[in-house]
Design an enzyme around this catalytic site. Sequence first.
Site, PDB file in Angstrom:
ATOM      1  N   CYS A   2       0.740  -1.351  -0.151  1.00 50.26           N
ATOM      2  CA  CYS A   2       0.158  -0.019  -0.089  1.00 50.26           C
ATOM      3  C   CYS A   2       0.892   1.406   0.055  1.00 50.26           C
ATOM      4  O   CYS A   2       1.959   1.357   0.605  1.00 50.26           O
ATOM      5  CB  CYS A   2      -0.929   0.095   1.165  1.00 50.26           C
ATOM      6  SG  CYS A   2      -1.934  -1.568   1.456  1.00 50.26           S
ATOM      7  N   ARG A  27       5.020   0.814  -5.950  1.00 50.56           N
ATOM      8  CA  ARG A  27       4.746  -0.329  -4.822  1.00 50.56           C
ATOM      9  C   ARG A  27       3.718  -1.317  -5.154  1.00 50.56           C
ATOM     10  O   ARG A  27       3.989  -2.329  -4.456  1.00 50.56           O
ATOM     11  CB  ARG A  27       4.423   0.490  -3.639  1.00 50.56           C
ATOM     12  CG  ARG A  27       5.448   1.585  -3.254  1.00 50.56           C
ATOM     13  CD  ARG A  27       4.888   2.738  -2.336  1.00 50.56           C
ATOM     14  NE  ARG A  27       4.584   1.870  -0.845  1.00 50.56           N
ATOM     15  CZ  ARG A  27       5.574   1.781   0.079  1.00 50.56           C
ATOM     16  NH1 ARG A  27       6.748   2.200  -0.070  1.00 50.56           N
ATOM     17  NH2 ARG A  27       5.254   1.213   1.256  1.00 50.56           N
ATOM     18  N   TRP A  74      -2.893  -2.546  -1.956  1.00 44.39           N
ATOM     19  CA  TRP A  74      -2.426  -3.851  -2.359  1.00 44.39           C
ATOM     20  C   TRP A  74      -3.117  -4.920  -1.192  1.00 44.39           C
ATOM     21  O   TRP A  74      -2.745  -4.939  -0.148  1.00 44.39           O
ATOM     22  CB  TRP A  74      -0.978  -4.126  -2.170  1.00 44.39           C
ATOM     23  CG  TRP A  74      -0.387  -5.097  -2.735  1.00 44.39           C
ATOM     24  CD1 TRP A  74       0.087  -5.244  -4.130  1.00 44.39           C
ATOM     25  CD2 TRP A  74       0.000  -6.394  -2.202  1.00 44.39           C
ATOM     26  NE1 TRP A  74       0.518  -6.335  -4.544  1.00 44.39           N
ATOM     27  CE2 TRP A  74       0.790  -7.088  -3.211  1.00 44.39           C
ATOM     28  CE3 TRP A  74      -0.014  -7.033  -0.846  1.00 44.39           C
ATOM     29  CZ2 TRP A  74       1.095  -8.390  -3.104  1.00 44.39           C
ATOM     30  CZ3 TRP A  74       0.654  -8.238  -0.641  1.00 44.39           C
ATOM     31  CH2 TRP A  74       1.205  -8.862  -1.791  1.00 44.39           C
ATOM     32  N   ASN A 100      -1.634   1.458   6.172  1.00 43.45           N
ATOM     33  CA  ASN A 100      -0.601   0.432   5.513  1.00 43.45           C
ATOM     34  C   ASN A 100      -0.137  -0.566   6.769  1.00 43.45           C
ATOM     35  O   ASN A 100       0.317  -0.253   7.651  1.00 43.45           O
ATOM     36  CB  ASN A 100       0.443   1.047   4.678  1.00 43.45           C
ATOM     37  CG  ASN A 100       1.302   0.330   4.058  1.00 43.45           C
ATOM     38  OD1 ASN A 100       1.172  -1.016   3.863  1.00 43.45           O
ATOM     39  ND2 ASN A 100       2.459   0.834   3.584  1.00 43.45           N
ATOM     40  N   GLY A 101      -0.276  -1.787   6.233  1.00 47.93           N
ATOM     41  CA  GLY A 101       0.107  -2.905   7.413  1.00 47.93           C
ATOM     42  C   GLY A 101      -0.753  -3.830   7.535  1.00 47.93           C
ATOM     43  O   GLY A 101      -1.795  -3.915   6.735  1.00 47.93           O
ATOM     44  N   GLU A 475      19.555 -15.146 -10.393  1.00 48.48           N
ATOM     45  CA  GLU A 475      18.836 -13.859 -10.410  1.00 48.48           C
ATOM     46  C   GLU A 475      18.450 -13.384 -11.839  1.00 48.48           C
ATOM     47  O   GLU A 475      17.533 -12.849 -12.081  1.00 48.48           O
ATOM     48  CB  GLU A 475      20.271 -12.744 -10.298  1.00 48.48           C
ATOM     49  CG  GLU A 475      19.766 -11.362 -10.479  1.00 48.48           C
ATOM     50  CD  GLU A 475      18.525 -10.721  -9.645  1.00 48.48           C
ATOM     51  OE1 GLU A 475      17.893 -11.485  -8.905  1.00 48.48           O
ATOM     52  OE2 GLU A 475      17.912  -9.629 -10.167  1.00 48.48           O
ATOM     53  N   LYS A 479      14.668 -12.652 -12.650  1.00 48.22           N
ATOM     54  CA  LYS A 479      14.168 -11.237 -13.530  1.00 48.22           C
ATOM     55  C   LYS A 479      13.480 -11.568 -14.523  1.00 48.22           C
ATOM     56  O   LYS A 479      12.380 -11.208 -14.952  1.00 48.22           O
ATOM     57  CB  LYS A 479      15.457 -10.647 -14.039  1.00 48.22           C
ATOM     58  CG  LYS A 479      15.890  -9.303 -14.125  1.00 48.22           C
ATOM     59  CD  LYS A 479      15.853  -8.406 -12.906  1.00 48.22           C
ATOM     60  CE  LYS A 479      15.081  -8.796 -11.846  1.00 48.22           C
ATOM     61  NZ  LYS A 479      15.643  -8.266 -10.559  1.00 48.22           N
ATOM     62  N   GLU A 482       9.546 -12.718 -13.247  1.00 51.31           N
ATOM     63  CA  GLU A 482       8.826 -11.549 -12.808  1.00 51.31           C
ATOM     64  C   GLU A 482       8.457 -10.734 -13.840  1.00 51.31           C
ATOM     65  O   GLU A 482       7.323 -10.084 -13.656  1.00 51.31           O
ATOM     66  CB  GLU A 482       9.619 -11.044 -11.371  1.00 51.31           C
ATOM     67  CG  GLU A 482      10.509  -9.944 -11.653  1.00 51.31           C
ATOM     68  CD  GLU A 482      11.038  -9.481 -10.391  1.00 51.31           C
ATOM     69  OE1 GLU A 482      10.589  -9.405  -9.621  1.00 51.31           O
ATOM     70  OE2 GLU A 482      12.446  -9.208 -10.572  1.00 51.31           O
ATOM     71  N   HIS A 498      20.889 -34.943 -12.041  1.00 53.59           N
ATOM     72  CA  HIS A 498      20.128 -35.524 -11.005  1.00 53.59           C
ATOM     73  C   HIS A 498      18.591 -35.330 -10.928  1.00 53.59           C
ATOM     74  O   HIS A 498      18.179 -35.369 -10.004  1.00 53.59           O
ATOM     75  CB  HIS A 498      20.727 -35.084  -9.498  1.00 53.59           C
ATOM     76  CG  HIS A 498      22.135 -35.407  -9.510  1.00 53.59           C
ATOM     77  ND1 HIS A 498      22.660 -36.526  -8.994  1.00 53.59           N
ATOM     78  CD2 HIS A 498      23.099 -34.660  -9.941  1.00 53.59           C
ATOM     79  CE1 HIS A 498      23.992 -36.633  -9.309  1.00 53.59           C
ATOM     80  NE2 HIS A 498      24.476 -35.371  -9.361  1.00 53.59           N
ATOM     81  N   LYS A 595       6.804  -3.568  -4.929  1.00 56.50           N
ATOM     82  CA  LYS A 595       8.091  -2.944  -4.928  1.00 56.50           C
ATOM     83  C   LYS A 595       8.625  -3.382  -3.515  1.00 56.50           C
ATOM     84  O   LYS A 595       9.722  -3.597  -3.308  1.00 56.50           O
ATOM     85  CB  LYS A 595       8.330  -1.645  -5.381  1.00 56.50           C
ATOM     86  CG  LYS A 595       9.741  -0.982  -5.279  1.00 56.50           C
ATOM     87  CD  LYS A 595      10.579  -1.803  -6.291  1.00 56.50           C
ATOM     88  CE  LYS A 595      12.221  -1.359  -6.267  1.00 56.50           C
ATOM     89  NZ  LYS A 595      12.746  -2.212  -7.096  1.00 56.50           N
TER      90      LYS A 595
HETATM   91  O1  M6R Z   1      13.894  -4.017  -0.904  1.00 58.80           O
HETATM   92  P1  M6R Z   1      14.487  -5.459  -0.937  1.00 58.80           P
HETATM   93  O2  M6R Z   1      15.772  -5.483  -1.582  1.00 58.80           O
HETATM   94  O3  M6R Z   1      14.490  -5.730   0.734  1.00 58.80           O
HETATM   95  O4  M6R Z   1      13.397  -6.245  -1.793  1.00 58.80           O
HETATM   96  C1  M6R Z   1      13.822  -7.498  -1.667  1.00 58.80           C
HETATM   97  C2  M6R Z   1      12.714  -8.317  -2.664  1.00 58.80           C
HETATM   98  O5  M6R Z   1      11.605  -8.098  -2.561  1.00 58.80           O
HETATM   99  C3  M6R Z   1      13.317  -7.653  -4.175  1.00 58.80           C
HETATM  100  O6  M6R Z   1      14.564  -8.135  -4.506  1.00 58.80           O
HETATM  101  C4  M6R Z   1      12.309  -8.632  -5.150  1.00 58.80           C
HETATM  102  O7  M6R Z   1      12.623  -9.675  -5.195  1.00 58.80           O
HETATM  103  C5  M6R Z   1      12.541  -7.841  -6.385  1.00 58.80           C
HETATM  104  N1  M6R Z   1      11.144  -7.799  -7.172  1.00 58.80           N
HETATM  105  C6  M6R Z   1      13.634  -8.561  -7.637  1.00 58.80           C
HETATM  106  O8  M6R Z   1      13.257  -7.746  -8.789  1.00 58.80           O
END
Ligand code: M6R
Length: 600
Positions: A2, A27, A74, A100-101, A475, A479, A482, A498, A595
């Site tokens: 949020c 976010r 959210w 938010n929370g 990574e 990427k 996502e 395996h 985010k």
């Molecule tokens: O703000 P942070 O680095 O703690 O966030 C961690 C993950 O939520 C963040 O890296 C997430 O995996 C991203 N969407 C990756 O692109």
Amino acid sequence: MCGITAYCGNDLALPFLLQGLNKLEYRGYDSAGVTLLEDDGLVTVKCRGRLKNLEEKLSDYTLKGHIGIGHTRWATHGVPSNLNSHPHSNDDETISLVHNGIIENYRELKEELLEKGYHFQSETDSEVVVLLLDYYYDGDLFAATKKVLSRIEGSYALCIVSTFEPDKIIVARKDSPLVVGKVSNAYVAASDIPALLEYTKDVYFLNDYEMAVLEKDNIHFYSHDGKPIEKDMNTIPYDIEAAKKDGYEHFMLKEIYEQPRVINETLRGRIVNDKIILDELKDIDFSQFNKVYYVACGTAYHASLCGSQVLERVTKLPVIATVASEFRYNDPIVDEHTLAIFVSQSGETADTLAALRLAKAKGATTIAIANVLGSTISRDAHYVLYTCAGPEIAVASTKAYTTQLVLLILLAYYVAQKLNIEVNLQLIHELDTIPDYVNQLLADHDIYASWAKMLENLHDTYFIGRSLDYASVLEGALKLKEVSYVHADAYVAGELKHGPIALIEPGSVVIAVATQPHIAAKTISNIQETIARGARVILLTTEGQEVKNVENTYYLPKVSPTLQSILVAIPLQLLAYYTACIKGCDVDKPRNLAKSVTVE
Ligand code: M6R
């Protein structure tokens, strides 16, 4: 997660609220709303969907209020819907709030309120807060807020407006970010700095359990027990330009292209005459540690996997890299001889924050590697090192990752220096050349765009690598999935036989990274095994590796093996980006993702 905005001043509140919500879109959200304090009472407009839906709905109103609150939601409790959207108000619409929370004890509070005759319009946990305020209000909104905060458990950033006291907004936080800003004609608040930057760079960071009362020309801060406190104003070191797209089609692309500059920024002043300078850590006696934990989530965890291996190699200290959501619940063996490093772009990730607090409670010395100045993790850790990536707006992390890698490599060599271990000076010299190599890699964007066409119609892809390259493929796969929604799994190449090789069939695409000289040849033979089963391969390796019959081989500039992790990120980021573009995905705001993951 949020987003919150609040305005209390002399100008119209709505433009600030909406621009702020717009800046917080990254976010992640599924509905939006505002409440304005108008001459004839509170007016709340809210709806499911994007901000443009809210703006359309708002075109039926003329809102002139100078005090207001805004929210992008959210969903956590209750589906995305008009009724579940914030702000939430009491029945006679005299009090309204955004939250938010997560209110963890909302069920019992709801029961209690139902028994008192209250009824609920939404399925949210947040509605209990406004109804409790209604219940406790007895002529003093601040006193009622204090009482409510003593009843709720969980996390919150709250902004409250009321017709009873129409000259103020009350804000409060616990485990959810909230920043207050000073504007010439007003005081404002938001979940994150980009929402404020167009108006001000002068901000106050609220700590957990703190409250503030915003008035047009005044602000008052209070501790958890309601006692007035003084807070220092901070000036944000970047401006609104840093949070704009700059002519790029997407923030993700802009942020990928910013990497040469932000890597330079992260290195600036940190290497002097072959020495790593991290003065922020100068008081730590590293000889007291017998173990090092790296704790993070998502991309930051992948950077940690790499950083931890580098530290282990150069210092021979035992290291464990783990994801924060596991660390916090697995009773980790941590004591006063443990160094615990927490990596987070936002500095607000709920799991990482909880893990940090646990490690502190068990006696560890903690270092935060954060990107957002003043973020909770950066303030809670004993020591903090900042990456200098600037605001990262795209949900997919790119420049934060490479700057984390740079800083974690610097940290590993710094610890070695402090332990009087002789270090590889060539690598330290080469760090300065990395931004130029990154530029060189960016120039080959057409090549990566052509690979993206191979993935366009695929449902699955496989990434393989060994040693440090394993962190890189984790990574790369994250990427890709996502932003393009192509399912991508990353494997240690030696594990193929395996099990995973059973998935390979004619037309499968395997993306392999083989940059570590001691093990690259092994990965390259694993590739041959997939080619023999019909796979098409994209291989990222370095000059000098013997490669036969691989359709798409890309040679990375040759630098020290440790630094290859930074370089190889660039083609993998752009591959994900171009695949998402070809598929018409919402690159900067992928579905279901936020985010900053401020709830568990
Ligand atoms: O703000 P942070 O680095 O703690 O966030 C961690 C993950 O939520 C963040 O890296 C997430 O995996 C991203 N969407 C990756 O692109």
